[in-house]
Scaffold this motif. Structure first.
Motif, short mmCIF file in Angstrom:
data_model
loop_
_atom_site.label_atom_id
_atom_site.label_comp_id
_atom_site.label_asym_id
_atom_site.label_seq_id
_atom_site.Cartn_x
_atom_site.Cartn_y
_atom_site.Cartn_z
N LEU A 1 -48.24 -80.84 20.54
CA LEU A 1 -49.06 -79.74 21.34
C LEU A 1 -50.40 -80.48 21.91
CD1 LEU A 1 -49.81 -76.65 21.80
CD2 LEU A 1 -50.81 -76.79 19.48
N ASN A 2 -50.62 -80.31 23.14
CA ASN A 2 -51.56 -81.08 23.70
C ASN A 2 -52.76 -80.35 23.00
OD1 ASN A 2 -52.83 -83.11 25.56
ND2 ASN A 2 -53.51 -81.05 26.60
N LEU A 3 -53.84 -81.41 22.88
CA LEU A 3 -55.20 -80.76 22.37
C LEU A 3 -56.36 -81.07 23.14
CD1 LEU A 3 -54.66 -81.56 18.42
CD2 LEU A 3 -54.27 -79.12 19.80
N ILE B 1 -55.75 -75.22 20.06
CA ILE B 1 -55.71 -74.45 18.89
C ILE B 1 -54.22 -74.40 18.60
CG2 ILE B 1 -55.54 -72.19 17.83
CD1 ILE B 1 -57.92 -71.35 19.95
N GLU B 2 -54.06 -75.07 17.13
CA GLU B 2 -52.71 -75.38 16.61
C GLU B 2 -52.37 -73.94 15.98
OE1 GLU B 2 -49.65 -76.00 16.17
OE2 GLU B 2 -50.05 -78.06 15.96
N PRO B 3 -51.31 -73.34 16.59
CA PRO B 3 -50.79 -71.99 16.00
C PRO B 3 -49.70 -72.22 15.00
CG PRO B 3 -49.65 -72.22 18.25
CD PRO B 3 -50.51 -73.41 17.75
N ARG B 4 -49.02 -73.43 14.70
CA ARG B 4 -47.75 -73.61 13.82
C ARG B 4 -48.24 -73.85 12.48
NH1 ARG B 4 -45.32 -78.19 17.67
NH2 ARG B 4 -47.45 -78.98 17.54
N THR C 1 -61.18 -82.98 18.16
CA THR C 1 -61.20 -81.75 17.50
C THR C 1 -60.33 -80.82 17.94
OG1 THR C 1 -63.59 -82.30 17.63
CG2 THR C 1 -63.11 -80.04 17.06
N PHE C 2 -59.93 -80.09 17.07
CA PHE C 2 -58.90 -78.83 17.35
C PHE C 2 -59.13 -77.53 16.37
CE2 PHE C 2 -56.91 -81.79 14.37
CZ PHE C 2 -56.28 -80.78 13.66
N GLY C 3 -58.62 -76.60 16.71
CA GLY C 3 -58.70 -75.53 15.69
C GLY C 3 -57.31 -75.19 15.12
N VAL C 4 -57.20 -74.77 13.91
CA VAL C 4 -55.80 -74.46 13.18
C VAL C 4 -56.06 -72.89 13.01
CG1 VAL C 4 -54.46 -74.60 11.17
CG2 VAL C 4 -55.55 -76.59 12.39
N LEU C 5 -55.11 -72.10 13.67
CA LEU C 5 -55.20 -70.53 13.61
C LEU C 5 -53.50 -70.32 13.64
CD1 LEU C 5 -56.85 -68.02 13.12
CD2 LEU C 5 -57.00 -67.96 15.47
N LEU C 6 -52.98 -70.10 12.49
CA LEU C 6 -51.69 -69.78 12.37
C LEU C 6 -51.48 -68.39 13.07
CD1 LEU C 6 -48.76 -70.27 11.14
CD2 LEU C 6 -49.60 -69.06 9.05
#
Length: 776
Positions: free
Chosen positions: A623-625, A633-636, A711-716
């Motif tokens: 997943l490109n950030l 944002i990483e949804p996984r 920097t990236f966000g994590v939000l399932l």
């Protein structure tokens, strides 16, 4: 080497005896006798040749310093030691690449500047000082003749020493002999220090003493090795270089009864074993067999290649051993002067496969960790602009360096050591090309018809080192000021990580005290000149009186590994002459820095950052950030432990990924990193948070280095990357159910099972009304 206890060398036996008076006892100078060379007997094939085992020293900072010596010197007229054939001058040869003008200003100013060791601290009674030094991340280490000192590189404070070099050894000849010709090198690839000097006594054996620090702290303990070389051949003027597969060394070989050398020695020491304190082997190629008597050619005055910067050479590339020669004293008949180059390939798995040049014999185990062979013919004789070697030996002959006249002092003319390449021969790998810098002292053409000649700094940049080496640029730096003509000599050259070149050196003249100068050029300047001119690092205050003609025997310009831009130089000078008596000799040394403002440290250019997940049998999907806001944002799912793999993909191949850290959870460098990619394994990363992962100390193969964040966000469940999970995410996931995960839909496989189904919908629905905080 200039010791008060045995033998005074470096180029030859000086015409001085040093009567050295200790506080409690007297000591006289002994004469070194060299036996005729006798080859060692090969060991039976089935016998092992174990390496040399080191002793582990006490921390250098805890070793005692010595009481100082008082020196009185007298002239006794000893014979002189020379390098064969290297003072010959061809009257038809003239230097056609002399730079006689230079900008009045252009070089950067002196930065840090402080006193190094002086004669009282450095040996108490030796001449010349063999000034040598190296810079590391936090320290500057200086060696002068027989002593060693560590300085805080920020304040200039001496934090360890002066300590006798032999104090690092607790047994063997190296523990009892302080014979000099020291070398200190900072090994950037390993973050370690190398300290060395030789043993100049034939009984029981001539030897090279090499100590490698056990840690990055140069004031700590050392693995101290004694490499016994020969009972019949003295290896004078050793010079050492760092290379990935070995520490390489050159020497001038002097058998018994000879005041000229019979050849040169090329050595490789088992670096990997020495760094871990294990028994280490060494290989010696004897070059005396390739001398050509008909043209008075004898190998000598060589240097090994020394890696600068943290970008290594191509895998498997041999070290180059280099010298400069001018007709008729060349390995093969030549119509011009040549840069002579040997490829030194070492094979520690099977030392017999090691080679030196073309046609070398196979190294044979002779015991004591030593493998011995005859050197081969040079691989390359690269044409260079003709030069005139400086003939001055021990202040006698033409081309010696004059000094300013001081009333009441018998002015001496100073040695040039124009018969050899100067320490160091430096190498850099820039990714798109490789460069080598070579330097030596030559004689310039007369400044006016029937006028005097001077000495200048001949330098070369060599490229195409992985194929057929060629001269990229060359020149002799010898600007003329008729009111203050200067002789320049005893230099050391290096290149910073953007390709700017600098040379530090001594300068003196009939109206000028011997002083410390530096000159240079920018990578963008027109070729073949030191176009930034020269500057004074420290103005000398006095002269060295007759008959004390020795100067040098070398100096050292190194580049700070912290920014790979700042040059550090150490060289000798003379304080004011306090009396009309030339005795005692009173050399001092100085340590100083300068940096081209055009040299900047840039982090390696980053192409992409992505989050990598394995989706069951469907495979791996990244997943490109985005590198700039709005951040990706990483949804996984990261599972119960919040696990993710972040991939930093750089524009250039990476030499080292540095050290990974994270603002949340724990970050570790993934061993699968390689090529242009640095992988970071994350655990404990919380949901609904922005996380910054940083690689500290990344270096690419273009010499770029620095810290690189991502920097990236994590939000399932935030499959539409809005920063909030809501009905739109649930609907989008629902619309992809019953699909196998692929490159077009992997965002919706939030449980990374390899298929999009009701579990993904339920997971997303369970996260509704969850959102990320404000981005950092």
């Amino acid at each position: 080497m200039k010791t008060t206890s045995k033998f005074i060398s470096g180029l030859f036996n000086p015409r001085l005896a040093f009567a050295v008076v200790l506080c409690s006892a007297g000591m006289s100078l002994a004469v070194l006798a060299l036996a005729a060379p006798t080859p060692k007997t090969a060991m039976p094939a089935k016998m092992l040749n174990p390496g040399v085992s080191p002793v582990i020293s006490r921390p250098l900072r805890d070793l005692p310093t010595v009481n100082q010596l008082t020196t009185v010197q007298t002239e006794i007229g000893d014979t002189e030691r020379r390098l064969a054939g290297r003072q010959t001058q061809n009257p038809l040869v003239h230097d056609k690449v002399t730079q006689t003008t230079a900008p009045a200003a252009g070089m950067p100013p002196v930065g840090v500047s402080f006193e190094g060791m002086n004669i009282a601290q450095g040996c108490g009674g030796c001449l010349p000082p063999d000034t040598d030094g190296a810079v590391g991340p936090n320290h500057y280490v200086q060696m002068v003749n027989t002593e060693l000192a560590v300085f805080n590189k920020t304040t200039g404070a001496m934090i360890s020493g002066p300590t006798p070099i032999k104090a690092l050894w607790s047994s063997g000849e190296c523990a009892t002999q302080d014979d000099g010709d020291p070398i200190v090198i900072y090994d950037q690839l390993a973050d370690r220090w190398l300290i060395s000097q030789f043993v100049s006594s034939a009984a029981p054996s001539y030897a090279e003493c090499i100590a490698v620090s056990t840690s990055p702290d140069p004031s700590g303990s050392y693995y101290a090795y004694e490499f016994d070389q020969s009972t019949t051949v003295f290896h004078d003027y050793p010079k050492i270089g760092v290379w990935p597969d070995a520490y390489y060394m050159t020497s001038n070989e002097f058998p018994s009864g000879q005041e000229t050398n019979s050849g040169a020695g090329a050595f490789a020491f088992e670096r990997a074993k020495m760094l871990s304190g294990q028994p280490a082997r060494f290989i010696w190629f004897d070059e005396s067999a390739i001398a050509v008597a008909a043209v008075a050619y004898v190998p000598g005055g060589q240097n090994p290649t020394n890696l600068d910067g943290k970008v290594p050479p191509p895998v498997g590339m041999p070290n180059y051993i280099v010298e400069v020669d001018t007709p008729p004293s060349t390995p093969d008949p030549q119509t011009s002067s040549v840069l002579v180059m040997w490829k030194f390939h070492v094979d520690w798995n099977n030392p017999a496969n090691s080679t030196f040049g073309t046609g070398s014999t196979a190294p044979v185990a002779v015991g004591g960790g030593l493998y011995q062979a005859n050197g081969g013919h040079p691989d390359f004789e690269v044409p260079i602009a003709d030069f005139v070697p400086a003939q001055c030996v021990y202040g006698e002959g033409p081309n010696c360096v004059p000094e300013k006249i001081v009333a009441g002092v018998h002015t001496a003319t100073l040695d040039t050591l124009g018969d050899r390449t100067m320490f160091r021969v430096t190498y850099r790998n820039f990714g798109d090309h490789e460069s080598m810098i070579v330097h030596h002292t030559v004689v310039t053409a007369a400044d006016a018809p029937n006028g005097a000649t001077r000495t200048g700094l001949r330098w070369y940049e060599v490229r195409n080192l992985s194929t057929t080496p060629a001269i990229y640029q060359q020149s002799t730096f010898a600007p003329l000021d008729p009111a203050n003509p200067l002789w320049r000599w005893m230099g050391s050259a290096a290149m910073d990580h953007v390709g700017n070149i600098a040379i530090g050196y001594s300068a003196s003249g009939p109206n000028y005290f011997p002083s410390i100068h530096y000159a240079g050029r920018l990578a963008s300047d027109p070729l073949n000149d030191l176009t930034q001119g020269e500057a004074v690092m420290f103005s000398g205050l006095g002269i060295q009186g007759f008959p004390l003609n020795r100067w040098g025997d070398y100096s050292d310009l190194t580049v700070d590994p912290t920014d790979d831009c700042t040059f550090w130089y150490t060289q000798e000078y003379l304080p004011a002459n306090g009396t009309t008596d030339l005795l005692p000799v009173n050399w001092h040394t100085r340590i100083g820095t300068f940096k081209f403002s055009q040299c900047v440290v840039n982090p390696p250019p980053l192409a992409t950052v992505s989050s990598r997940k394995v989706h069951g049998s469907a495979g791996i999907f990244n997943l490109n950030l985005p590198l700039t806001p709005p951040y990706g944002i990483e949804p996984r799912s990261g599972g119960t432990n919040g696990q993710f793999v972040i991939v930093f993909h750089f524009a250039n191949p990476v030499v080292t990924c540095g050290t990974a850290s994270s603002s949340h959870g724990t970050a570790t460098n993934d061993p699968a990193s390689g090529g242009n990619d640095c992988l970071v394994d994350l655990t404990g990363v919380p949901n609904a948070q922005y996380t910054t992962v940083t690689l500290a100390g990344v270096i690419d193969n273009h010499g770029n280095q620095g810290n690189v964040p991502g920097t990236f966000g994590v939000l399932l469940g935030d499959v539409d990357a809005t920063g909030r999970v809501d009905g739109n995410d649930v609907s989008a996931t629902q619309s992809h159910t019953r699909q196998t995960t692929d490159n077009t839909n992997f965002r919706y496989d939030v449980d990374v099972s390899g298929k999009i189904d009701g579990n993904d919908v339920s997971t997303t629905q369970g996260q509704t009304r969850t959102s990320l905080p404000t981005p950092p």
